[in-house]
Scaffold this motif. Sequence first.
Motif, short mmCIF file in Angstrom:
data_model
loop_
_atom_site.label_atom_id
_atom_site.label_comp_id
_atom_site.label_asym_id
_atom_site.label_seq_id
_atom_site.Cartn_x
_atom_site.Cartn_y
_atom_site.Cartn_z
N THR A 364 -26.04 -3.40 -6.50
CA THR A 364 -27.48 -3.88 -6.81
C THR A 364 -27.64 -5.42 -6.55
OG1 THR A 364 -28.07 -1.84 -8.07
CG2 THR A 364 -29.45 -3.89 -8.09
N ARG A 365 -28.30 -5.79 -5.99
CA ARG A 365 -28.32 -7.39 -5.92
C ARG A 365 -29.53 -7.73 -6.95
NH1 ARG A 365 -29.95 -11.13 -0.57
NH2 ARG A 365 -30.34 -13.07 -1.65
N ASN A 366 -29.17 -8.59 -7.87
CA ASN A 366 -29.95 -8.86 -8.89
C ASN A 366 -30.61 -10.05 -8.36
OD1 ASN A 366 -29.19 -6.96 -11.10
ND2 ASN A 366 -27.32 -8.24 -10.68
N PRO A 367 -32.29 -10.12 -8.94
CA PRO A 367 -33.05 -11.35 -8.62
C PRO A 367 -32.82 -12.58 -9.27
CG PRO A 367 -34.21 -9.67 -9.85
CD PRO A 367 -32.87 -9.08 -9.74
N TYR A 368 -32.50 -13.72 -8.92
CA TYR A 368 -32.47 -14.76 -9.46
C TYR A 368 -33.65 -15.80 -8.82
CZ TYR A 368 -27.65 -13.13 -10.41
OH TYR A 368 -26.64 -12.44 -10.70
N LEU A 369 -34.03 -16.40 -9.92
CA LEU A 369 -35.24 -17.38 -9.52
C LEU A 369 -34.76 -18.59 -9.16
CD1 LEU A 369 -37.61 -16.55 -12.68
CD2 LEU A 369 -37.76 -15.70 -10.36
N TYR A 370 -33.58 -19.02 -9.85
CA TYR A 370 -33.18 -20.57 -9.35
C TYR A 370 -31.90 -20.63 -8.45
CZ TYR A 370 -36.54 -20.84 -13.16
OH TYR A 370 -37.55 -20.73 -13.98
N ARG A 371 -31.65 -19.62 -7.66
CA ARG A 371 -30.39 -19.49 -7.04
C ARG A 371 -30.34 -20.74 -6.14
NH1 ARG A 371 -27.34 -15.22 -5.11
NH2 ARG A 371 -28.86 -13.81 -6.02
N CYS A 376 -25.41 -29.14 -11.85
CA CYS A 376 -24.78 -29.43 -13.15
C CYS A 376 -24.61 -30.97 -13.16
CB CYS A 376 -23.43 -29.00 -13.46
SG CYS A 376 -22.46 -29.50 -14.77
N HIS A 377 -25.18 -31.76 -14.04
CA HIS A 377 -25.26 -33.51 -14.18
C HIS A 377 -23.90 -33.93 -14.40
CE1 HIS A 377 -25.75 -37.13 -16.31
NE2 HIS A 377 -26.98 -37.17 -15.33
N ALA A 378 -23.21 -33.01 -15.12
CA ALA A 378 -21.74 -33.70 -15.29
C ALA A 378 -20.88 -33.73 -13.96
CB ALA A 378 -21.05 -32.68 -16.41
N CYS A 379 -20.84 -32.75 -13.06
CA CYS A 379 -19.96 -32.86 -12.14
C CYS A 379 -20.84 -32.83 -10.63
CB CYS A 379 -19.16 -31.76 -11.98
SG CYS A 379 -19.74 -30.07 -12.02
N THR A 380 -22.24 -33.02 -10.72
CA THR A 380 -23.14 -32.87 -9.47
C THR A 380 -22.82 -31.64 -8.69
OG1 THR A 380 -21.65 -34.16 -8.11
CG2 THR A 380 -23.42 -35.33 -9.69
N ARG A 381 -22.52 -30.68 -9.11
CA ARG A 381 -22.07 -29.52 -8.32
C ARG A 381 -23.35 -28.45 -8.52
NH1 ARG A 381 -16.26 -27.17 -7.89
NH2 ARG A 381 -16.84 -26.33 -9.95
N ARG A 382 -23.70 -27.58 -7.70
CA ARG A 382 -24.39 -26.72 -7.84
C ARG A 382 -23.86 -25.41 -8.84
NH1 ARG A 382 -27.46 -25.22 -2.03
NH2 ARG A 382 -28.55 -27.18 -1.83
N MET A 383 -24.89 -25.18 -9.66
CA MET A 383 -24.57 -23.95 -10.62
C MET A 383 -24.44 -22.70 -9.95
SD MET A 383 -26.03 -25.39 -14.31
CE MET A 383 -25.07 -24.47 -15.09
N GLN A 384 -23.58 -21.63 -10.25
CA GLN A 384 -23.51 -20.46 -9.75
C GLN A 384 -24.47 -19.47 -10.60
OE1 GLN A 384 -19.22 -19.91 -9.65
NE2 GLN A 384 -19.11 -20.60 -7.29
N ALA A 385 -24.96 -18.31 -9.83
CA ALA A 385 -25.71 -17.54 -10.55
C ALA A 385 -24.91 -16.30 -10.93
CB ALA A 385 -26.86 -17.01 -9.62
N GLN A 386 -24.99 -15.85 -12.04
CA GLN A 386 -24.01 -14.67 -12.53
C GLN A 386 -24.95 -13.81 -13.69
OE1 GLN A 386 -21.17 -15.86 -15.46
NE2 GLN A 386 -20.16 -13.97 -15.08
N TRP A 387 -24.87 -12.17 -13.56
CA TRP A 387 -25.69 -11.59 -14.11
C TRP A 387 -24.62 -11.04 -15.25
CZ3 TRP A 387 -30.83 -10.79 -13.50
CH2 TRP A 387 -31.32 -9.64 -14.11
N SER A 388 -25.05 -11.03 -16.26
CA SER A 388 -24.35 -10.45 -17.47
C SER A 388 -25.09 -9.88 -18.66
CB SER A 388 -23.44 -11.87 -18.23
OG SER A 388 -22.78 -11.45 -19.14
N HIS A 389 -24.58 -8.78 -19.21
CA HIS A 389 -25.39 -7.97 -20.12
C HIS A 389 -26.89 -7.90 -19.94
CE1 HIS A 389 -21.57 -7.91 -22.45
NE2 HIS A 389 -21.77 -9.31 -22.14
N GLY A 390 -27.06 -7.73 -18.57
CA GLY A 390 -28.76 -7.54 -18.17
C GLY A 390 -29.60 -8.62 -18.24
#
Length: 600
Positions: A364-371, A376-390
């Motif tokens: 099941t592909r979960n919907p992510y609003l901010y994919r 991340c300000h610390a390393c300037t990399r994009r944060m990865q989406a992850q689904w955990s505990h609903g």
Amino acid sequence: MTGNEPPLPWLLPAPTTVSVTATEDKRLRSELKFAFYGRVSTEDQQDPEASRQWQLRRAQSLIEPAGAAITTEYFDIGATRALPWKRRPHAADLLAALASPQRGFDAVVIGEPQRAFYGAQFGNTFPLFTHYGVPLWVPEVGGPIDADNEAHDLIMSVFGGMSKGECNRIKVRVHAAMAAQALTEGRYLGGRPPYGYRLHDLGPHPNPAKAADGKRLHGLEPDPETAPIVVRIFSEFLRGLGLFVIAESLTRDTIPSPSAYDRARNPHRDARAWAKSAVRAILTNPRYTGRQIWNRQSKFEVLLDIEDVSLGYTTAMRWNTQDKWIISKKIVHTPLIDDDTFAHAQQLLHRRAHTGAAHPVHRTRNPYLYRGRITCHACTRRMQAQWSHGNAYYRCRFPEEYALANRIHHPRNVYLQEKWITPPLDNWLITVFQPHRLNNTIDLMAAAAQPESYPAPAAAETARALIADCDAKLATHRAALEAGADPVVITKWIAETQATRARAESDLRTATHGTHPRRMTRDEIARLVRSISDLAAAIHQADPEDKAEIYHQLGLQLTYTPGHQTIHAEIAPTPHALNNDKSPRFQRNRGDLVRVRGGT
């Protein structure tokens, strides 16, 4: 006679005849103005001007007996025939001109239908000509295409099929030839050399025509700076060190990563440190055994828009399974490791990958609003989406030790829950898009979108300097040749310089691609903002897919600072967003949301 009976033949009025003299007929025909359309692509291996001339001559020979003339030209250069008309620059301009009464031409003529139409493109394009009453002339028909003539439609469909078939045959032949060259000859077929190797000259190209153009064969030889690093990676891995430990030790020893070592070919990659993926890629590359490998990646086509198949396909790259790789039968370049070492490394990787319980397959592909929208300000990399505990989370797993090796203070794991972001973000959007604040919001966005001066990357400056140096050398070589120098020696020098110049041009295109994005004007921003202001106001009632679409329209970007637990939000719409709100799904959802807003 009753009132419903047709009149008798002798009671019908006599037909009116208008006599047109040959002179008047010629004058009427000479007033017919034509627009010419043609196309040439890089795969045709033709001079664009020569191709334009012969297509134009074919078109002129068709319309000249009618006393007509070509007054407007639309000619696409570098556009593949598989690209639909809507996505070809000049073909799209021609389609747009059809709707204008001041288009400046009465009909359109094509010199070569196989270059203009591919597959089913004629059936998707010709109805526009019919709708706007613009005749389309084609040499193979002998004049204008009749929309009601089945033979004409069949002819054009056949040419579209022939055009597609020709492309497919070329692909099959080229793929078969390259596979044979890699398998039996071990020939280097292009692409970036793997880390640990560099290119060296193997002499003139075996194809006489290509050799005459100065093309040379190239092969791989060990790079004295990076080849020992490859050997070190295999040795440490076989001693039991993990991928992360190897990457960290290389970073701590200030050894440039593959992206940092060859920056011109990797401007899009993070060059600050070694990554585990880079170590894994080296450990799984059979080229280090001295054999040539081809077809590890291949191009594949996917629909650009599943709701409008007429827009055609877009090309992407994908990794092939190992059974599709083409591996040379013999060793063709100096190996950095032996076959036994490589096989042992593969067995060790396989065992480590299959230890522990198998992870369940999530279908099941979960919907992510901010994919793809949180950095991340610390390393300037994009944060990865992850689904955990609903719940939807966004994480950054830039390891702490890995970061310290780069003098970057970064927590080992950063997690951000989606539901912490959405309520304050939506409240902010509702505030800035309130009717009495729209003009102020538009002014702020327009001020932020003013054109900026983009400094040229260092790689681009280096490439330009190399091109200028090659041009000076070529002028010197030609002068020496005219002065009576040895033609064999001078020709070799010219070929080497031309090859260097070609590589520099390729590096320049890579370095400058996408460095000057077009900024939206204030009118464009105002049109976009007003078109979605009603949606922004109803964003609380929107479902996740609609919210994600609104964020996309606005060009929303978020930056998360872990130490302060704050989020910086920016909206920066792009010109592409102006066309997205015309899709059927977006128009349908717009109506649903507006109705919801009216009921609250």
